[in-house]
Design a protein around this motif. Structure first.
Motif, PDB file in Angstrom:
ATOM      1  N   LEU A 147     -59.499  53.650 -77.938  1.00  0.00           N
ATOM      2  CA  LEU A 147     -58.802  52.127 -77.208  1.00  0.00           C
ATOM      3  C   LEU A 147     -57.599  52.581 -78.758  1.00  0.00           C
ATOM      4  O   LEU A 147     -56.702  52.293 -78.036  1.00  0.00           O
ATOM      5  CB  LEU A 147     -59.223  51.359 -77.992  1.00  0.00           C
ATOM      6  CG  LEU A 147     -60.486  50.929 -76.506  1.00  0.00           C
ATOM      7  CD1 LEU A 147     -61.213  50.004 -77.073  1.00  0.00           C
ATOM      8  CD2 LEU A 147     -59.889  50.717 -75.377  1.00  0.00           C
ATOM      9  N   GLY A 148     -58.020  53.505 -79.339  1.00  0.00           N
ATOM     10  CA  GLY A 148     -56.161  53.773 -80.248  1.00  0.00           C
ATOM     11  C   GLY A 148     -55.552  52.405 -81.482  1.00  0.00           C
ATOM     12  O   GLY A 148     -54.997  52.684 -81.241  1.00  0.00           O
ATOM     13  N   LEU A 149     -56.896  51.496 -81.594  1.00  0.00           N
ATOM     14  CA  LEU A 149     -55.886  50.473 -82.416  1.00  0.00           C
ATOM     15  C   LEU A 149     -56.201  50.599 -83.834  1.00  0.00           C
ATOM     16  O   LEU A 149     -56.491  51.628 -84.194  1.00  0.00           O
ATOM     17  CB  LEU A 149     -57.757  49.352 -82.026  1.00  0.00           C
ATOM     18  CG  LEU A 149     -58.113  48.585 -80.700  1.00  0.00           C
ATOM     19  CD1 LEU A 149     -58.897  47.919 -80.625  1.00  0.00           C
ATOM     20  CD2 LEU A 149     -56.848  48.343 -80.072  1.00  0.00           C
ATOM     21  N   SER A 150     -55.179  49.612 -84.352  1.00  0.00           N
ATOM     22  CA  SER A 150     -54.841  49.972 -85.960  1.00  0.00           C
ATOM     23  C   SER A 150     -55.783  48.587 -86.252  1.00  0.00           C
ATOM     24  O   SER A 150     -55.965  47.499 -85.721  1.00  0.00           O
ATOM     25  CB  SER A 150     -53.867  49.791 -86.237  1.00  0.00           C
ATOM     26  OG  SER A 150     -52.555  50.506 -84.646  1.00  0.00           O
ATOM     27  N   LYS A 151     -55.583  49.143 -87.710  1.00  0.00           N
ATOM     28  CA  LYS A 151     -55.821  48.184 -88.700  1.00  0.00           C
ATOM     29  C   LYS A 151     -55.444  46.352 -88.323  1.00  0.00           C
ATOM     30  O   LYS A 151     -54.302  46.423 -88.308  1.00  0.00           O
ATOM     31  CB  LYS A 151     -56.253  47.969 -90.318  1.00  0.00           C
ATOM     32  CG  LYS A 151     -56.454  47.308 -91.005  1.00  0.00           C
ATOM     33  CD  LYS A 151     -56.485  47.606 -92.502  1.00  0.00           C
ATOM     34  CE  LYS A 151     -56.703  46.900 -93.556  1.00  0.00           C
ATOM     35  NZ  LYS A 151     -56.580  47.382 -94.780  1.00  0.00           N
ATOM     36  N   GLY A 152     -56.369  45.321 -88.376  1.00  0.00           N
ATOM     37  CA  GLY A 152     -55.734  43.924 -87.997  1.00  0.00           C
ATOM     38  C   GLY A 152     -56.062  43.990 -86.158  1.00  0.00           C
ATOM     39  O   GLY A 152     -55.343  42.451 -85.986  1.00  0.00           O
ATOM     40  N   ASP A 153     -55.801  44.772 -85.596  1.00  0.00           N
ATOM     41  CA  ASP A 153     -55.598  44.046 -83.715  1.00  0.00           C
ATOM     42  C   ASP A 153     -57.373  43.872 -83.252  1.00  0.00           C
ATOM     43  O   ASP A 153     -58.132  43.559 -84.576  1.00  0.00           O
ATOM     44  CB  ASP A 153     -55.639  46.018 -83.559  1.00  0.00           C
ATOM     45  CG  ASP A 153     -54.209  46.756 -83.478  1.00  0.00           C
ATOM     46  OD1 ASP A 153     -53.307  45.699 -83.492  1.00  0.00           O
ATOM     47  OD2 ASP A 153     -54.274  47.610 -82.874  1.00  0.00           O
ATOM     48  N   ILE A 242     -61.218  50.097 -72.340  1.00  0.00           N
ATOM     49  CA  ILE A 242     -62.541  51.466 -72.038  1.00  0.00           C
ATOM     50  C   ILE A 242     -64.270  50.725 -71.056  1.00  0.00           C
ATOM     51  O   ILE A 242     -63.799  49.735 -71.274  1.00  0.00           O
ATOM     52  CB  ILE A 242     -62.794  52.085 -72.783  1.00  0.00           C
ATOM     53  CG1 ILE A 242     -63.490  51.632 -73.707  1.00  0.00           C
ATOM     54  CG2 ILE A 242     -61.447  53.186 -72.668  1.00  0.00           C
ATOM     55  CD1 ILE A 242     -64.339  52.437 -74.726  1.00  0.00           C
ATOM     56  N   SER A 243     -64.562  50.911 -70.413  1.00  0.00           N
ATOM     57  CA  SER A 243     -65.819  50.784 -69.864  1.00  0.00           C
ATOM     58  C   SER A 243     -66.668  51.623 -69.540  1.00  0.00           C
ATOM     59  O   SER A 243     -66.726  52.771 -69.768  1.00  0.00           O
ATOM     60  CB  SER A 243     -65.728  49.526 -68.367  1.00  0.00           C
ATOM     61  OG  SER A 243     -66.581  49.628 -68.126  1.00  0.00           O
ATOM     62  N   ILE A 244     -67.974  51.894 -70.081  1.00  0.00           N
ATOM     63  CA  ILE A 244     -69.021  52.755 -69.868  1.00  0.00           C
ATOM     64  C   ILE A 244     -70.042  52.369 -68.460  1.00  0.00           C
ATOM     65  O   ILE A 244     -70.967  52.817 -68.270  1.00  0.00           O
ATOM     66  CB  ILE A 244     -69.973  52.240 -71.134  1.00  0.00           C
ATOM     67  CG1 ILE A 244     -70.368  51.150 -71.478  1.00  0.00           C
ATOM     68  CG2 ILE A 244     -69.167  52.854 -72.930  1.00  0.00           C
ATOM     69  CD1 ILE A 244     -72.093  51.454 -72.745  1.00  0.00           C
ATOM     70  N   ALA A 245     -69.604  50.984 -67.852  1.00  0.00           N
ATOM     71  CA  ALA A 245     -70.344  50.561 -66.612  1.00  0.00           C
ATOM     72  C   ALA A 245     -69.758  50.257 -65.696  1.00  0.00           C
ATOM     73  O   ALA A 245     -70.717  49.674 -64.865  1.00  0.00           O
ATOM     74  CB  ALA A 245     -71.206  49.288 -66.963  1.00  0.00           C
TER      75      ALA A 245
END
Length: 313
Positions: A147-153, A242-245
């Motif tokens: 997902l590539g998120l950053s701190k605080g997202d 994203i989804s795993i399902a």
């Protein structure tokens, strides 16, 4: 070849449910190049196991009958194949033993594991705890990383109290990501204890998330399926999903995630658990002779964390 030496293993010879599982005797397998044989101490149940057993993934993963069920495993190296330098006899290891076909699974007294998917088990973890980690844990880590998120997202995790969701919550919180997790109300206290902000799934989910994140969420981790439309309505501009399902997330520019088991992520996951950053949560432990009941329990739903089989019991 150790002639005349065998093992007990839970196999199925046709597609179906847990009633198809039989406790059979098989020849003791010999490790080939790049693999080790382990004496299994614990093996975990995953929904993908019984979906494969039902024939639901036969187009993706060929099944060679009779097939031994199960992927997640922890045990002690009993023999090593040619060229193996990563492990020695007596090493305690864990692995998501997913291969490109289904045949030699983890619900057995012994199994063969490629070294490319295994890592040494930290002493701080029991075999039951270690077996609960690989598939769900790597799925969680790889998904959050993707997902590539950053701190605080802000990250919304659907089914945050499940086996994958719990690890994803703890891993994301450790990185400083704000987590909103959907789950039944009975699991809200557990999510709060892990650092997430819980919301109830079903009717009212979208309003509850908007109340916490009026500008939308920066990422969505779908671990349940069937929530693509509500996720799209809650995503901020530029958010990732994203989804795993549920492959329908691809229409949103998202990713349908299939875990990539590997020794590096297995070792990273084990280390996070040994440090207490990720705490394995065991829903229920079954003995080896209760394997069909363990799968039925998982299929019935409403499990909190992982279902594990103690193969030595």
């Amino acid at each position: 070849m150790r002639l005349g030496v065998g093992m007990k293993t839970w196999t199925y010879s046709a597609f179906g449910g847990p009633d198809n599982l039989e406790l059979t005797h098989q020849d003791l397998p010999e490790p080939g190049p790049g693999t080790v044989r382990i004496k299994v101490r614990a093996a975990a149940v995953n929904p993908v196991d019984w979906k494969i057993m039902a024939g639901g993934l036969s187009d993706v993963l060929p099944v060679l009958f009779p097939a031994t069920i199960g992927w997640d495993v922890a045990g002690v190296v009993d023999a090593v194949g040619y060229g193996v330098q990563e492990f020695a006899v007596g090493d305690e290891i864990l692995a998501d033993n997913m291969q490109d076909f289904v045949s030699r699974g983890s619900m057995a007294e012994y199994t063969i594991v490629p070294v490319r998917v295994a890592a040494k088990k930290p002493q701080a973890l029991s075999f039951v705890e270690a077996a609960s980690l690989p598939l769900a844990g790597q799925t969680a880590l790889q998904g959050v990383d993707h997902l590539g998120l950053s701190k605080g997202d802000t990250l919304l995790i659907h089914n945050a109290s499940g086996g994958v969701g719990r690890v994803a919550v703890q891993y994301a919180v450790h990185q400083g990501i704000r987590v909103i997790g959907s789950a039944s109300e009975s699991n809200h206290d557990a999510l709060r204890a892990m650092g997430a902000e819980p919301v109830s799934y079903g009717d009212g989910l979208a309003d509850a998330v908007r109340a916490l994140a009026p500008d939308g969420v920066d990422g969505v981790y779908d671990a349940v399926g069937g929530v693509t439309d509500v996720s799209a309505a809650l995503m901020a501009t530029g958010a990732s999903i994203i989804s795993i399902a549920d492959p329908s997330v691809i229409a949103l520019g998202g990713t349908w995630l299939w875990v990539n088991p590997n020794s590096a992520d297995t070792a990273r996951l084990a280390d996070l658990a040994a440090q207490g950053i990720i705490t394995p949560h065991i829903d229920k432990i079954f003995s080896f002779d209760q394997v069909p009941a363990a799968y039925q329990h998982n299929m019935d739903g409403h499990t909190r964390g992982k279902v594990v089989v103690d193969v030595t019991a």
